[in-house]
Design a protein around this motif. Structure first.
Motif, PDB file in Angstrom:
ATOM      1  N   ASP A  67       0.856  -1.193   0.000  1.00  0.00           N
ATOM      2  CA  ASP A  67       0.000   0.000   0.000  1.00  0.00           C
ATOM      3  C   ASP A  67       0.885   1.234   0.000  1.00  0.00           C
ATOM      4  O   ASP A  67       2.122   1.131   0.020  1.00  0.00           O
ATOM      5  CB  ASP A  67      -0.919  -0.005   1.230  1.00  0.00           C
ATOM      6  CG  ASP A  67      -2.217   0.753   0.986  1.00  0.00           C
ATOM      7  OD1 ASP A  67      -2.263   1.584   0.040  1.00  0.00           O
ATOM      8  OD2 ASP A  67      -3.179   0.527   1.740  1.00  0.00           O
ATOM      9  N   VAL A 103      -3.924   6.811  13.100  1.00  0.00           N
ATOM     10  CA  VAL A 103      -4.833   5.790  12.568  1.00  0.00           C
ATOM     11  C   VAL A 103      -4.339   5.294  11.214  1.00  0.00           C
ATOM     12  O   VAL A 103      -4.331   4.080  10.946  1.00  0.00           O
ATOM     13  CB  VAL A 103      -6.266   6.351  12.447  1.00  0.00           C
ATOM     14  CG1 VAL A 103      -7.172   5.376  11.718  1.00  0.00           C
ATOM     15  CG2 VAL A 103      -6.831   6.658  13.832  1.00  0.00           C
ATOM     16  N   ASN A 104      -3.898   6.221  10.332  1.00  0.00           N
ATOM     17  CA  ASN A 104      -3.371   5.836   9.024  1.00  0.00           C
ATOM     18  C   ASN A 104      -2.194   4.888   9.164  1.00  0.00           C
ATOM     19  O   ASN A 104      -2.102   3.868   8.464  1.00  0.00           O
ATOM     20  CB  ASN A 104      -2.912   7.061   8.234  1.00  0.00           C
ATOM     21  CG  ASN A 104      -3.991   8.094   7.996  1.00  0.00           C
ATOM     22  OD1 ASN A 104      -3.725   9.282   7.971  1.00  0.00           O
ATOM     23  ND2 ASN A 104      -5.228   7.644   7.814  1.00  0.00           N
ATOM     24  N   LYS A 141      -1.305   2.977  11.769  1.00  0.00           N
ATOM     25  CA  LYS A 141      -1.683   1.683  12.331  1.00  0.00           C
ATOM     26  C   LYS A 141      -2.356   0.800  11.293  1.00  0.00           C
ATOM     27  O   LYS A 141      -2.092  -0.411  11.227  1.00  0.00           O
ATOM     28  CB  LYS A 141      -2.606   1.884  13.539  1.00  0.00           C
ATOM     29  CG  LYS A 141      -1.877   2.351  14.791  1.00  0.00           C
ATOM     30  CD  LYS A 141      -2.805   2.387  15.994  1.00  0.00           C
ATOM     31  CE  LYS A 141      -2.018   2.683  17.273  1.00  0.00           C
ATOM     32  NZ  LYS A 141      -2.873   2.724  18.460  1.00  0.00           N
ATOM     33  N   ASN A 142      -3.211   1.394  10.470  1.00  0.00           N
ATOM     34  CA  ASN A 142      -3.903   0.614   9.442  1.00  0.00           C
ATOM     35  C   ASN A 142      -2.935  -0.006   8.453  1.00  0.00           C
ATOM     36  O   ASN A 142      -3.053  -1.184   8.084  1.00  0.00           O
ATOM     37  CB  ASN A 142      -4.917   1.490   8.706  1.00  0.00           C
ATOM     38  CG  ASN A 142      -6.150   1.791   9.529  1.00  0.00           C
ATOM     39  OD1 ASN A 142      -6.438   1.091  10.511  1.00  0.00           O
ATOM     40  ND2 ASN A 142      -6.889   2.810   9.155  1.00  0.00           N
ATOM     41  N   ILE A 143      -1.969   0.775   8.019  1.00  0.00           N
ATOM     42  CA  ILE A 143      -1.049   0.268   7.005  1.00  0.00           C
ATOM     43  C   ILE A 143      -0.071  -0.743   7.593  1.00  0.00           C
ATOM     44  O   ILE A 143       0.298  -1.726   6.937  1.00  0.00           O
ATOM     45  CB  ILE A 143      -0.321   1.433   6.293  1.00  0.00           C
ATOM     46  CG1 ILE A 143       0.066   1.001   4.870  1.00  0.00           C
ATOM     47  CG2 ILE A 143       0.898   1.901   7.058  1.00  0.00           C
ATOM     48  CD1 ILE A 143       0.423   2.163   3.956  1.00  0.00           C
ATOM     49  N   ASN A 166      -0.809  -2.764  10.067  1.00  0.00           N
ATOM     50  CA  ASN A 166      -1.619  -3.979  10.212  1.00  0.00           C
ATOM     51  C   ASN A 166      -1.697  -4.746   8.897  1.00  0.00           C
ATOM     52  O   ASN A 166      -1.685  -5.992   8.882  1.00  0.00           O
ATOM     53  CB  ASN A 166      -3.017  -3.620  10.708  1.00  0.00           C
ATOM     54  CG  ASN A 166      -3.042  -3.239  12.179  1.00  0.00           C
ATOM     55  OD1 ASN A 166      -2.140  -3.605  12.937  1.00  0.00           O
ATOM     56  ND2 ASN A 166      -4.058  -2.499  12.593  1.00  0.00           N
ATOM     57  N   LYS A 167      -1.780  -4.009   7.787  1.00  0.00           N
ATOM     58  CA  LYS A 167      -1.774  -4.661   6.474  1.00  0.00           C
ATOM     59  C   LYS A 167      -0.460  -5.387   6.233  1.00  0.00           C
ATOM     60  O   LYS A 167      -0.436  -6.515   5.720  1.00  0.00           O
ATOM     61  CB  LYS A 167      -1.999  -3.625   5.358  1.00  0.00           C
ATOM     62  CG  LYS A 167      -3.424  -3.158   5.185  1.00  0.00           C
ATOM     63  CD  LYS A 167      -3.524  -2.253   3.955  1.00  0.00           C
ATOM     64  CE  LYS A 167      -4.927  -1.737   3.759  1.00  0.00           C
ATOM     65  NZ  LYS A 167      -5.028  -0.859   2.564  1.00  0.00           N
TER      66      LYS A 167
END
Length: 268
Positions: free
Chosen positions: A238, A247-248, A250-252, A254-255
């Protein structure tokens, strides 16, 4: 005690900045990281200007612009952006004519931040000590020439993962090649760095067939569409656009972890 009104009255957009940092304590901690490296960065910018090295000049003012945007230094961000765009076209006339304006605003911000932080000596500009390379069970590698970005990501994950930070692509490759890459479960990689840039790291990953072992997400600013399309020619997971928030990130991450665990599972 730090008085945020001092920053606000001097044109700092604190409200916008806290959308990234979340709270004033994190803002203050990361602002200290900015202060530790900014004067060295300004010295390098001056050096590249005097050498008429517009390629590296553009990279450094891009980094200055990104840091300024994070902290709400909007005038400095705008001036640095103009220098970035003009130096990318090798416009030495613009850089020379407007250099003093950029430095005046940068030095104003440095003085303002020191006043806000209650710093009266230059001790804050001492180089960061070399960090020991201690690898835990799961490690995230962050590759970015901005101390602010590296340390912000480190603060987010310091309770969950070991976070190794690299200043540029060369340092990242040194880490990868030091026989610890089996512990690295993902890498956040900036494209625009001096010395060895992100694309050279991606090329190495492709040649060494490392993308399955270490999933990669790209960190990028307002890069050209050409660079974004070029990055997606590699099997990256990504892309994380600057400026980003917790938040951005952590999301990436996690991916990256999910892709890593899936790849490891498929290989067993």
């Amino acid at each position: 005690m730090k008085d945020v009104n001092l920053l606000i009255s001097n044109g700092v957009n604190i409200e916008k900045s806290l959308e990234l940092f979340g709270d004033i304590e994190t803002y203050n901690d990361t602002l200290y990281d900015f202060l530790k490296e900014v004067e060295g960065k300004l010295t390098k910018i001056k050096s590249y200007k005097e050498l008429a090295d517009m390629a590296n000049y553009a990279i450094l003012v891009h980094s200055l612009k990104s840091d300024a945007k994070y902290f709400g230094f909007e005038k400095l961000a705008e001036l640095a952006y103009n220098h970035e765009m003009e130096s990318k076209t090798n416009n030495m006339y613009y850089v020379t004519d407007h250099y003093d304006e950029l430095m005046k605003e940068a030095n104003r911000i440095v003085a303002l931040v020191k006043q806000y932080m209650g710093i009266t000596t230059n001790s804050n500009t001492a180089p960061t000590s070399i960090r020991p390379l201690v690898i835990k069970d799961k490690t995230i590698l962050v590759v970015d020439d901005s101390n602010v970005v590296r340390n912000f990501v480190s603060k987010i994950f310091n309770q969950e993962y070991d976070v190794i930070i690299a200043n540029d692509g060369k340092e990242a490759l040194d880490i990868i090649q030091s026989n610890v890459d089996d512990k690295i479960v993902g890498m956040l990689l900036d494209l625009n760095m001096p010395n060895v840039d992100g694309f050279q790291v991606l090329d190495y990953f492709k040649q060494a067939n490392l993308f399955n072992r270490i999933p990669v997400a790209i960190i990028t600013g307002e890069g050209t569409q050409n660079n974004i399309q070029r990055a997606y020619q590699y099997p990256i997971v990504d892309m994380l656009q600057k400026p980003f928030n917790e938040v951005n990130v952590k999301n990436i991450v996690n991916k990256l972890i999910m892709v890593h665990d899936m790849n490891i599972g498929n290989n067993h």
